[in-house]
Scaffold this motif. Structure first.
Motif, PDB file in Angstrom:
ATOM      1  N   LYS A 103      11.780  55.527  55.217  1.00 56.85           N
ATOM      2  CA  LYS A 103      12.177  56.188  56.464  1.00 56.85           C
ATOM      3  C   LYS A 103      12.405  55.120  57.510  1.00 56.85           C
ATOM      4  N   PHE A 151      13.001  54.712  61.578  1.00 53.29           N
ATOM      5  CA  PHE A 151      12.957  55.374  62.884  1.00 53.29           C
ATOM      6  C   PHE A 151      13.696  54.504  63.885  1.00 53.29           C
ATOM      7  N   GLY A 170      15.209  60.115  69.499  1.00 54.75           N
ATOM      8  CA  GLY A 170      15.617  59.059  68.577  1.00 54.75           C
ATOM      9  C   GLY A 170      16.112  59.654  67.272  1.00 54.75           C
ATOM     10  N   LYS A 171      16.359  58.762  66.301  1.00 52.99           N
ATOM     11  CA  LYS A 171      16.857  59.197  64.995  1.00 52.99           C
ATOM     12  C   LYS A 171      15.857  58.826  63.926  1.00 52.99           C
ATOM     13  N   VAL A 172      15.811  59.623  62.885  1.00 55.84           N
ATOM     14  CA  VAL A 172      15.075  59.206  61.697  1.00 55.84           C
ATOM     15  C   VAL A 172      16.040  59.293  60.513  1.00 55.84           C
ATOM     16  N   ILE A 173      16.107  58.231  59.742  1.00 55.18           N
ATOM     17  CA  ILE A 173      17.010  58.194  58.595  1.00 55.18           C
ATOM     18  C   ILE A 173      16.160  58.048  57.333  1.00 55.18           C
ATOM     19  N   GLU A 174      16.270  59.016  56.440  1.00 56.69           N
ATOM     20  CA  GLU A 174      15.508  58.972  55.195  1.00 56.69           C
ATOM     21  C   GLU A 174      16.415  58.472  54.084  1.00 56.69           C
ATOM     22  N   LEU A 175      16.013  57.379  53.461  1.00 57.24           N
ATOM     23  CA  LEU A 175      16.836  56.795  52.406  1.00 57.24           C
ATOM     24  C   LEU A 175      16.157  56.965  51.057  1.00 57.24           C
ATOM     25  N   ALA A 224      17.829  44.323  56.619  1.00 56.17           N
ATOM     26  CA  ALA A 224      19.253  43.978  56.714  1.00 56.17           C
ATOM     27  C   ALA A 224      20.103  45.214  56.997  1.00 56.17           C
ATOM     28  N   MET A 225      19.762  46.345  56.359  1.00 56.50           N
ATOM     29  CA  MET A 225      20.519  47.587  56.614  1.00 56.50           C
ATOM     30  C   MET A 225      20.430  47.973  58.085  1.00 56.50           C
ATOM     31  N   LYS A 230      22.515  45.558  60.214  1.00 51.48           N
ATOM     32  CA  LYS A 230      23.966  45.618  60.025  1.00 51.48           C
ATOM     33  C   LYS A 230      24.570  46.957  60.400  1.00 51.48           C
ATOM     34  N   LEU A 231      23.825  48.039  60.176  1.00 52.61           N
ATOM     35  CA  LEU A 231      24.450  49.355  60.350  1.00 52.61           C
ATOM     36  C   LEU A 231      23.616  50.368  61.122  1.00 52.61           C
ATOM     37  N   LEU A 232      22.340  50.480  60.773  1.00 48.06           N
ATOM     38  CA  LEU A 232      21.609  51.676  61.210  1.00 48.06           C
ATOM     39  C   LEU A 232      21.189  51.653  62.679  1.00 48.06           C
ATOM     40  N   ARG A 237      11.907  50.955  63.260  1.00 50.73           N
ATOM     41  CA  ARG A 237      10.671  50.778  62.528  1.00 50.73           C
ATOM     42  C   ARG A 237      10.926  51.280  61.112  1.00 50.73           C
ATOM     43  N   LEU A 250      26.502  52.329  53.720  1.00 50.34           N
ATOM     44  CA  LEU A 250      25.579  51.324  53.181  1.00 50.34           C
ATOM     45  C   LEU A 250      26.063  50.810  51.833  1.00 50.34           C
ATOM     46  N   PHE A 283      24.925  47.547  49.775  1.00 54.75           N
ATOM     47  CA  PHE A 283      23.592  48.069  49.442  1.00 54.75           C
ATOM     48  C   PHE A 283      23.748  49.182  48.412  1.00 54.75           C
ATOM     49  N   ASP A 295      20.938  58.101  48.348  1.00 59.20           N
ATOM     50  CA  ASP A 295      21.133  59.234  49.243  1.00 59.20           C
ATOM     51  C   ASP A 295      20.505  58.909  50.602  1.00 59.20           C
ATOM     52  N   ALA A 296      21.052  59.525  51.639  1.00 64.13           N
ATOM     53  CA  ALA A 296      20.481  59.356  52.975  1.00 64.13           C
ATOM     54  C   ALA A 296      20.537  60.697  53.692  1.00 64.13           C
ATOM     55  N   ARG A 297      19.524  60.966  54.496  1.00 66.46           N
ATOM     56  CA  ARG A 297      19.521  62.186  55.322  1.00 66.46           C
ATOM     57  C   ARG A 297      19.149  61.752  56.733  1.00 66.46           C
ATOM     58  N   GLN A 298      19.815  62.347  57.699  1.00 62.80           N
ATOM     59  CA  GLN A 298      19.483  61.979  59.070  1.00 62.80           C
ATOM     60  C   GLN A 298      18.807  63.113  59.808  1.00 62.80           C
ATOM     61  N   GLY A 299      17.768  62.779  60.531  1.00 60.94           N
ATOM     62  CA  GLY A 299      17.059  63.768  61.348  1.00 60.94           C
ATOM     63  C   GLY A 299      16.852  63.239  62.749  1.00 60.94           C
ATOM     64  N   VAL A 317      14.001  62.516  66.015  1.00 57.19           N
ATOM     65  CA  VAL A 317      12.610  62.416  66.449  1.00 57.19           C
ATOM     66  C   VAL A 317      12.602  62.553  67.972  1.00 57.19           C
TER      67      VAL A 317
END
Lengths: 86, 86
Positions: free
Chosen positions: A4, A6, A39-44, A66-67, A70-72, A81, B25, B30, B35-39, B41
Motif C-alpha cells: 500500500k 499512501f 490523500g490517496k492510497v494505492i494498493e498494488l 522508485a515507482m 517516477k509515477l505515483l 509512505r 507502471l 515495473f 494489479d492496482a486499486r486506488q482509494g 484517505v
C-alpha cells in the motif's frame, strides 16, 4: 505480495478538497471537525518472480520507492509512505 | 484528536484509475505489478469539547461512523475503515 502506498499533500500545501470536506461536515452538524486533508492510497499487487520469489521480496522496497518517485507521487508537493503487507 | 478514514472501492467494482496506474507502471518497466486499486484517505482533525474532552473521545467512533455513512463514503460501491490516532 501486496503493498500500500499512501500519498498525502505536504504540510503547507493548500488542500481545497480537504477544506470542502471539513466545510461539508460542519454543515452536516459535525462541528467538532476542525480540519480535513485528503490523500490517496494505492494498493498494488506484486507478482513474485516464479524462479526466485525471495529476490522479489528483497528488492520490493527499492522498487516501490522508485515507482513512487517516477509515477505515483509528485514529490514537490506530496509525501508518500510505503507499507508492504503479506 | 486525529482520525484517518480509508475509503476504497469494493471488490468487483471496476477501478479504471487503478488499471491506468498498473498499465503505466508496467510501461515504465515495473513488470511485476499485476494489479492496482486506488482509494482515498481522509485525515480529520477533531476538536475536543473544552468542557468535556472525555465524552468527545468516547463518542468519536460513532460520530466518525456517521460521517462516513452520510458524506465520506458511497457505501453502495465503497468500503471504509476508520483509524483513530492520538
Amino acid at each position: 505480495m501486496k503493498a500500500k502506498i499512501f500519498v498525502t499533500l505536504k504540510r503547507g500545501v493548500l488542500d481545497p478538497q480537504g477544506k470542502a470536506i471539513a466545510h461539508a461536515l460542519n454543515s452536516l452538524g459535525f462541528a467538532e471537525v476542525v480540519d480535513a486533508r485528503q490523500g490517496k492510497v494505492i494498493e498494488l499487487e506484486i507478482a513474485d518472480a516464479p524462479a526466485d520469489p525471495l529476490s522479489t521480496r528483497l528488492e520490493a522496497p527499492a522498487r516501490l520507492e522508485a515507482m513512487c518517485q517516477k509515477l505515483l507521487a509528485n514529490t514537490v508537493i506530496e509525501d508518500y509512505r510505503i507499507e508492504v503487507t503479506s
